[in-house]
Write a protein that holds these residues in place. Structure first.
Motif, PDB file in Angstrom:
ATOM      1  N   UNK A  31       0.835  -1.206   0.000  1.00  0.00           N
ATOM      2  CA  UNK A  31       0.000   0.000   0.000  1.00  0.00           C
ATOM      3  C   UNK A  31       0.863   1.246   0.000  1.00  0.00           C
ATOM      4  N   UNK A  32       0.555   2.169  -0.895  1.00  0.00           N
ATOM      5  CA  UNK A  32       1.219   3.464  -0.850  1.00  0.00           C
ATOM      6  C   UNK A  32       0.654   4.279   0.293  1.00  0.00           C
ATOM      7  N   UNK A  33       1.425   5.231   0.763  1.00  0.00           N
ATOM      8  CA  UNK A  33       0.958   6.111   1.835  1.00  0.00           C
ATOM      9  C   UNK A  33      -0.247   6.911   1.353  1.00  0.00           C
ATOM     10  N   UNK A  34      -1.218   7.022   2.217  1.00  0.00           N
ATOM     11  CA  UNK A  34      -2.425   7.773   1.863  1.00  0.00           C
ATOM     12  C   UNK A  34      -3.359   7.018   0.939  1.00  0.00           C
ATOM     13  N   UNK A  35      -3.192   5.713   0.828  1.00  0.00           N
ATOM     14  CA  UNK A  35      -4.002   4.918  -0.088  1.00  0.00           C
ATOM     15  C   UNK A  35      -5.473   4.912   0.303  1.00  0.00           C
ATOM     16  N   UNK A  36      -6.339   5.082  -0.693  1.00  0.00           N
ATOM     17  CA  UNK A  36      -7.785   4.990  -0.503  1.00  0.00           C
ATOM     18  C   UNK A  36      -8.330   4.029  -1.555  1.00  0.00           C
ATOM     19  N   UNK A  37      -9.191   3.131  -1.138  1.00  0.00           N
ATOM     20  CA  UNK A  37      -9.811   2.211  -2.084  1.00  0.00           C
ATOM     21  C   UNK A  37     -10.699   2.980  -3.048  1.00  0.00           C
ATOM     22  N   UNK A  38     -10.566   2.689  -4.324  1.00  0.00           N
ATOM     23  CA  UNK A  38     -11.335   3.389  -5.349  1.00  0.00           C
ATOM     24  C   UNK A  38     -12.838   3.288  -5.099  1.00  0.00           C
TER      25      UNK A  38
END
Length: 624
Positions: A31-38
């Motif tokens: 997971x990248x930092x600040x990841x949000x599921x689409x």
């Protein structure tokens, strides 16, 4: 040897590529930092929508029966017309007739629809004129597009509750006003849709009685058509809203106006917006200014909580001081637009009995719980009430201030009342909740929940003692109400019920407790759509608010006519008053709230009022 060397080199290249692929695949899996599921975020749209347009017609073939081009007609101001439905109008009526008092506002609803897309649709209204040259300027006429807003219940639902909706679908309801002005004078009409336009005529108080006629011209790029309207202005005069006797109490939250408009609370910009925002309330006869003695008095379930208007500060020496800057500014601002009859201060009994104060020694806010039956409550509220009374007297506001108590356990309610009365018998107390006989003589203003009320005799008894009595609806009952999906006639019906029950007025929470996107979506996570607000951001009115105002005007007319009739010896006047009283009883016995039935009841009462108005004026003016 050369062959072996090349083979070794090839294996090195393959190994390097495999290693790189392994590294890359590992990076992709992290997971990248600040990841949000689409799937967690709504998909963006290219342009902002003034209203949602995802509705579909229930009968698409009905549009095929419509002739191409522009269609116009008067619709009923008591009906809702859905965006993608062909309006149920058998004959496209081009004539509208109404009767008004001098000083009254009349509302009509114009419908514009087409099976084809129409560009640059626009409207103009003529002056109204009589045959002998008297006129009402078109400056007294306002045009508003009716915008559609999302509801979590279908139209006319009678199963709404104080909780989440059980309906899985959403519904578009016509309600919000968007003014048509010289700077916003035209709109596009998409094919197979309808656009209601709300037309308000404010009859000036100086108008000469008579029959006035006017024309509405509606055009698009290629077509134009006319509608015609006639208003019979009677001799009787409606006082300006500030002089109305009806007590209208709709709770306000000024912080939400700052939040929605992204301005600093209590800045000059905020107060300028508030002034326009409160003007609608004043024009409906708003009586009570909602103020807050404590921070966040309710259960923090609004999208923007109500802050305290009075700072409670515990000084370093242990003594207390109170600052009234925000309280004073808000009261003065409300009074400047004509809301100056009463101030309600909430509340000695906040949710969870919690009170917040600033500890000067530590610089921290402290939250404590002081139940009305506790020593701490009695001590603190004696200190506060003594200081508050002195401040209110200095401002000449004490006589119009009420301490507002919301419904709690009866022992705690009575305990709070005892503390207030022990501090000073001059304090006025208002209370909103179910009818409790033990509170009848303890409250200066008692507001019953509709359906949990005392009978008419109790209201009369309180009136004889100089008390006021009102009633309210909230997230219950499901009918009658002012929900987004309520038949609009219910808003006007409430004014007739107020008169029939002998009430002093009507209360509702809330004026402006807006949810996340009120301009397009009236849903709240807990309550039925539209329950927590009656006006929209930007000082925009709506059908619901205008219908509530119409009922208040009916209340005023009934009151004025009865006062005048009491001094008349005319037999016809007395017969009409008797007929009106008999008809008012119908509103006390209403049960099923069939929209056609209650519309007929209101219209019959309106006709009696018109006949009584003419008879008292001694003119016997004929109709149209």
């Amino acid at each position: 040897m050369l062959l072996c060397t090349k083979s070794i080199d090839m294996w090195k290249i393959v190994f390097a590529w495999c290693t790189l692929l392994i590294i890359c695949s590992g990076a992709v899996g992290q997971l990248d930092k600040g990841n949000i599921a689409l799937s967690a975020v709504p998909a963006p749209i290219q342009h902002y929508l003034q209203e949602y347009t995802f509705d579909k017609p229930t009968n698409p073939s009905a549009w095929l029966t419509q002739k191409p081009g522009l269609h116009i007609a008067f619709g009923s101001p008591d009906e809702l017309y859905f965006r993608t439905e062909v309006p149920a109008i058998k004959n496209e009526s081009a004539l509208w007739e109404a009767t008004a008092w001098k000083g009254e506002r009349l509302n009509m609803q114009v419908l514009i629809w087409s099976r084809d897309t129409l560009q640059q649709v626009r409207m103009s209204v003529s002056d109204l004129k009589t045959e002998n040259g008297q006129s009402i300027s078109n400056n007294n006429i306002r045009l508003n597009l009716v915008r559609y807003v999302v509801s979590n219940y279908p139209y006319g639902a009678k199963d709404a509750t104080c909780g989440e909706s059980t309906y899985k679908n959403l519904y578009l309801m016509p309600d919000r006003f968007e003014p048509l002005t010289v700077f916003n004078d035209r709109f596009e009409l998409p094919g197979r849709t309808i656009r209601p336009v709300w037309v308000s005529v404010d009859v000036p108080a100086s108008t000469t009685p008579g029959i006035y006629r006017g024309t509405i011209v509606i055009g698009s790029e290629k077509e134009s058509a006319n509608l015609y309207f006639t208003i019979k202005v009677q001799e009787q005069q409606l006082p300006p809203p500030h002089e109305w006797k009806h007590r209208l109490d709709i709770w306000q939250n000024p912080w939400v106006v700052a939040e929605v408009n992204h301005v600093v609370p209590w800045s000059a910009e905020h107060k300028m917006l508030l002034k326009k925002h409160l003007q609608l309330y004043a024009e409906a006869g708003g009586t009570y200014i909602t103020t807050y003695a404590v921070h966040s008095p309710w259960s923090d379930n609004s999208y923007m909580i109500e802050g305290g208007m009075i700072d409670w500060i515990k000084r370093s020496d242990g003594k207390w001081k109170f600052t009234y800057k925000i309280f004073d500014e808000y009261v003065e601002l409300a009074m400047s637009v004509g809301i100056d009859k009463a101030i309600t201060l909430y509340t000695p009994v906040p949710w969870g009995f919690r009170f917040r104060y600033l500890d000067e020694k530590s610089g921290n806010y402290v939250i404590e719980s002081w139940a009305p039956s506790s020593i701490e409550f009695k001590t603190m509220w004696n200190i506060f009430l003594t200081d508050l009374k002195k401040h209110l007297q200095q401002k000449h506001w004490f006589e119009k201030t009420y301490l507002g108590i919301n419904e709690n356990a009866m022992d705690e309610t009575l305990a709070a009342i005892r503390v207030i009365r022990e501090n000073s018998k001059e304090w006025k107390i208002t209370y909103a909740g179910d009818w409790h006989p033990e509170l009848e003589n303890l409250l200066d203003d008692y507001c019953f929940l509709y359906g949990k009320e005392a009978d008419v005799e109790v209201v009369k008894r309180r009136q004889m003692k100089g008390f006021t009595t009102t009633y309210y609806v909230c997230c219950n009952p499901p009918v009658p109400n002012n929900f987004l999906f309520s038949p609009r006639i219910e808003g006007r019906w409430l004014g007739w019920y107020t008169s029939a029950h002998g009430y002093s007025g009507f209360l509702r929470w809330a004026y402006d407790a807006w949810p996340a996107d009120p301009v397009r979506d009236a849903r709240h996570t807990f309550w039925p759509a539209g329950d927590c607000f009656l006006v929209y951001p930007g000082g925009a009115s709506c059908i619901r608010f205008e219908k509530l105002r119409e009922g208040i005007v009916d209340f005023e007319k009934i009151r004025i006519l009865k006062d005048k009739a009491a001094h008349s010896t005319d037999k016809t006047v007395k017969q009409l008053v008797k007929l009106l009283d008999e008809h008012l009883f119908v509103f006390l016995s209403e049960k099923d709230f069939d929209s056609k039935k209650i519309t007929d009841d209101v219209m019959k009462g309106k006709r009696i009022v018109e006949q009584l108005s003419d008879q008292l004026a001694g003119k016997g003016m004929r109709g149209f």
